[in-house]
Design an enzyme around this catalytic site. Structure first.
Site, PDB file in Angstrom:
ATOM      1  N   LYS A 196      54.090  36.061   0.127  1.00 52.03           N
ATOM      2  CA  LYS A 196      52.860  36.215  -0.654  1.00 52.03           C
ATOM      3  C   LYS A 196      52.300  37.606  -0.366  1.00 52.03           C
ATOM      4  CE  LYS A 196      48.275  34.304  -1.425  1.00 52.03           C
ATOM      5  NZ  LYS A 196      47.315  33.238  -1.096  1.00 52.03           N
ATOM      6  N   ARG A 206      39.852  34.999  -7.852  1.00 53.65           N
ATOM      7  CA  ARG A 206      38.705  35.089  -6.945  1.00 53.65           C
ATOM      8  C   ARG A 206      37.409  34.757  -7.677  1.00 53.65           C
ATOM      9  NH1 ARG A 206      41.042  39.706  -2.953  1.00 53.65           N
ATOM     10  NH2 ARG A 206      42.930  38.534  -2.491  1.00 53.65           N
ATOM     11  N   ARG A 217      43.041  41.326   2.261  1.00 54.52           N
ATOM     12  CA  ARG A 217      43.811  40.393   3.090  1.00 54.52           C
ATOM     13  C   ARG A 217      45.061  41.065   3.660  1.00 54.52           C
ATOM     14  NH1 ARG A 217      41.034  36.003   1.626  1.00 54.52           N
ATOM     15  NH2 ARG A 217      40.810  35.331  -0.532  1.00 54.52           N
ATOM     16  N   GLU A 233      60.196  36.488   6.183  1.00 52.12           N
ATOM     17  CA  GLU A 233      59.190  35.431   6.007  1.00 52.12           C
ATOM     18  C   GLU A 233      59.837  34.138   5.497  1.00 52.12           C
ATOM     19  OE1 GLU A 233      56.175  35.111   6.824  1.00 52.12           O
ATOM     20  OE2 GLU A 233      55.180  37.053   6.940  1.00 52.12           O
ATOM     21  N   LYS A 248      55.091  34.957  -4.556  1.00 46.07           N
ATOM     22  CA  LYS A 248      53.847  35.124  -5.304  1.00 46.07           C
ATOM     23  C   LYS A 248      53.290  36.517  -5.097  1.00 46.07           C
ATOM     24  CE  LYS A 248      49.183  33.417  -5.105  1.00 46.07           C
ATOM     25  NZ  LYS A 248      48.268  32.588  -4.394  1.00 46.07           N
ATOM     26  N   SER A 274      46.848  34.734 -11.503  1.00 40.27           N
ATOM     27  CA  SER A 274      45.753  34.910 -12.457  1.00 40.27           C
ATOM     28  C   SER A 274      45.761  36.280 -13.138  1.00 40.27           C
ATOM     29  CB  SER A 274      44.423  34.674 -11.749  1.00 40.27           C
ATOM     30  OG  SER A 274      44.272  35.563 -10.649  1.00 40.27           O
ATOM     31  N   TYR A 313      49.308  28.803 -15.272  1.00 38.88           N
ATOM     32  CA  TYR A 313      48.124  28.291 -15.966  1.00 38.88           C
ATOM     33  C   TYR A 313      48.459  27.859 -17.392  1.00 38.88           C
ATOM     34  CZ  TYR A 313      45.965  30.325 -11.875  1.00 38.88           C
ATOM     35  OH  TYR A 313      45.652  30.612 -10.574  1.00 38.88           O
TER      36      TYR A 313
HETATM   37  C1  PBG Z   1      44.489  31.816  -1.446  1.00 36.14           C
HETATM   38  C2  PBG Z   1      45.079  31.906  -2.807  1.00 36.14           C
HETATM   39  C3  PBG Z   1      44.949  32.938  -3.729  1.00 36.14           C
HETATM   40  C4  PBG Z   1      45.655  32.572  -4.861  1.00 36.14           C
HETATM   41  C5  PBG Z   1      46.207  31.326  -4.620  1.00 36.14           C
HETATM   42  N1  PBG Z   1      45.855  30.936  -3.325  1.00 36.14           N
HETATM   43  C6  PBG Z   1      44.135  34.157  -3.690  1.00 36.14           C
HETATM   44  C7  PBG Z   1      44.244  35.106  -2.593  1.00 36.14           C
HETATM   45  O1  PBG Z   1      45.180  35.105  -1.797  1.00 36.14           O
HETATM   46  O2  PBG Z   1      43.321  35.896  -2.516  1.00 36.14           O
HETATM   47  C8  PBG Z   1      45.771  33.403  -6.094  1.00 36.14           C
HETATM   48  C9  PBG Z   1      46.299  32.727  -7.306  1.00 36.14           C
HETATM   49  C10 PBG Z   1      46.088  33.488  -8.550  1.00 36.14           C
HETATM   50  O3  PBG Z   1      45.687  34.659  -8.551  1.00 36.14           O
HETATM   51  O4  PBG Z   1      46.358  32.893  -9.609  1.00 36.14           O
HETATM   52  N2  PBG Z   1      44.354  30.513  -1.003  1.00 36.14           N
END
Ligand code: PBG
Length: 326
Positions: A196, A206, A217, A233, A248, A274, A313
């Site tokens: 990720k 967010r 992060r 990982e 992801k 997203s 989505y």
């Molecule tokens: C964190 C999490 C995130 C997403 C899924 N789980 C956001 C992040 O790491 O800041 C993002 C998913 C998306 O953007 O569709 N629990």
């Protein structure tokens, strides 16, 4: 002059193309991420995510039913609590919004689709980080994975078929596996967000979870520049007992996805996040391409790169299209 090598032969009619097609999407491999918001009385639109809403408990039940009817593979639940604190306490509360939502959805869908719950603290902490902070303000790995372990048991108890460990803490898969097994939940699946990235593409999400994060992060999510690190990982998560490994974002990281698919001996998932969703929606709204064709091409590309499971989505809408074209 004779020229035997003519790849165009296999493209000459729609029926030939269909017959030799290498990648086919099946609704059963699509997983719909959904947001449920505590304390609202009607669904709320999410800035940047046209057509996606924060659900009430009631509208969540309706979308869960639609997911079953569409024949998609599963639902991935994210919850937005009314109150947050430094430790993300409501994440481990059996009466907290996430656990309540898991029970609601299981009540509607039973075992007809897979119910997954996000296992992370970012929606529950008042500072918005995926873990708790130490005295110096750094995300504390050890304490965080202890909380994840408790949260995993609470979510399994609520009825989650799978938990999605999305926090990118070291050792999180092993800690959650051990706790689940100790509590008798040896059948609860761990969907590991193994690779990720600290991506700009989570912006609209967010908004969806009303993230409190100020900063980034990058001390836990991966540097977008690193591919080899993803192999490490993934290997660690497989070693710790991951049942499914995930990459992801998906579309910006198809190389990582393909490498992961080649290396993994468990199913591989990919999450069209997203920001990727928002880009395609914006392109379609601007008239630069056909929306449906763009979405189906995106899903096909993620599948072709090696994803067995796709979080998107568009899951329900795409499932309807796939049914029509059959
Ligand atoms: C964190 C999490 C995130 C997403 C899924 N789980 C956001 C992040 O790491 O800041 C993002 C998913 C998306 O953007 O569709 N629990």
């Amino acid at each position: 002059m004779s020229w035997p090598h003519r790849p165009r032969r296999l493209r000459s009619t729609a029926a030939i193309r269909r017959m030799v097609r290498e990648t086919r999407i099946d609704s059963a491999q699509l997983v719909l991420p959904v947001f449920v918001r505590e304390g609202i009385s009607s669904p709320r639109e999410i800035p940047g995510m046209p057509g996606v809403v924060q659900h009430t408990r009631d509208s969540l039940r309706i979308i869960a039913r639609s997911a079953v009817d569409a024949g998609i593979g599963g639902i991935m639940l994210f919850a937005v609590p009314e109150h947050r604190d430094a430790m993300g306490s409501s994440a481990c509360d059996p009466n907290g919004i996430l656990s309540v939502a898991v029970r609601d959805v299981r009540d509607v869908v039973g075992d007809d689709i897979v119910v997954m719950a996000d296992l992370c603290l970012d929606e529950f902490t008042d500072h918005g980080h995926c873990g708790v902070l130490d005295a110096r303000g750094n995300v504390d790995n050890t304490t965080t994975i202890e909380i994840y372990a408790r949260m995993g048991v609470v979510l399994a108890e609520a009825g989650a078929h799978a938990v999605g460990t999305s926090g990118m803490m070291d050792g999180q898969v092993g800690a959650v596996r051990q706790a689940l097994d100790d509590a008798g939940y040896d059948n609860t699946i761990i969907l590991a967000y193994s690779a990720k990235y600290a991506s700009v593409l989570y912006g609209p999400f967010r908004n969806a979870v009303e993230s409190a994060l100020d900063g980034d992060r990058r001390t836990y999510q991966q540097d977008p520049a690193n591919g080899r690190e993803a192999e490490r990982e993934v290997a660690l998560d497989l070693d710790e007992g991951a049942d499914i490994v995930m990459v992801k974002p998906a579309l910006f990281y198809l190389d990582v996805l393909a490498d992961t698919a080649a290396a993994s001996d468990v199913p591989v998932a990919a999450y069209i996040v997203s920001g990727e969703f928002a880009m395609i929606e914006a392109g379609a709204a601007a008239g630069v391409f056909d929306r449906r064709d763009a979405i189906l091409e995106a899903l096909t590309s993620v599948s072709r790169a090696g994803a067995d499971v796709i979080c998107t989505y568009w899951a329900i809408e795409a499932a309807h299209w796939l049914r029509e074209t059959r």
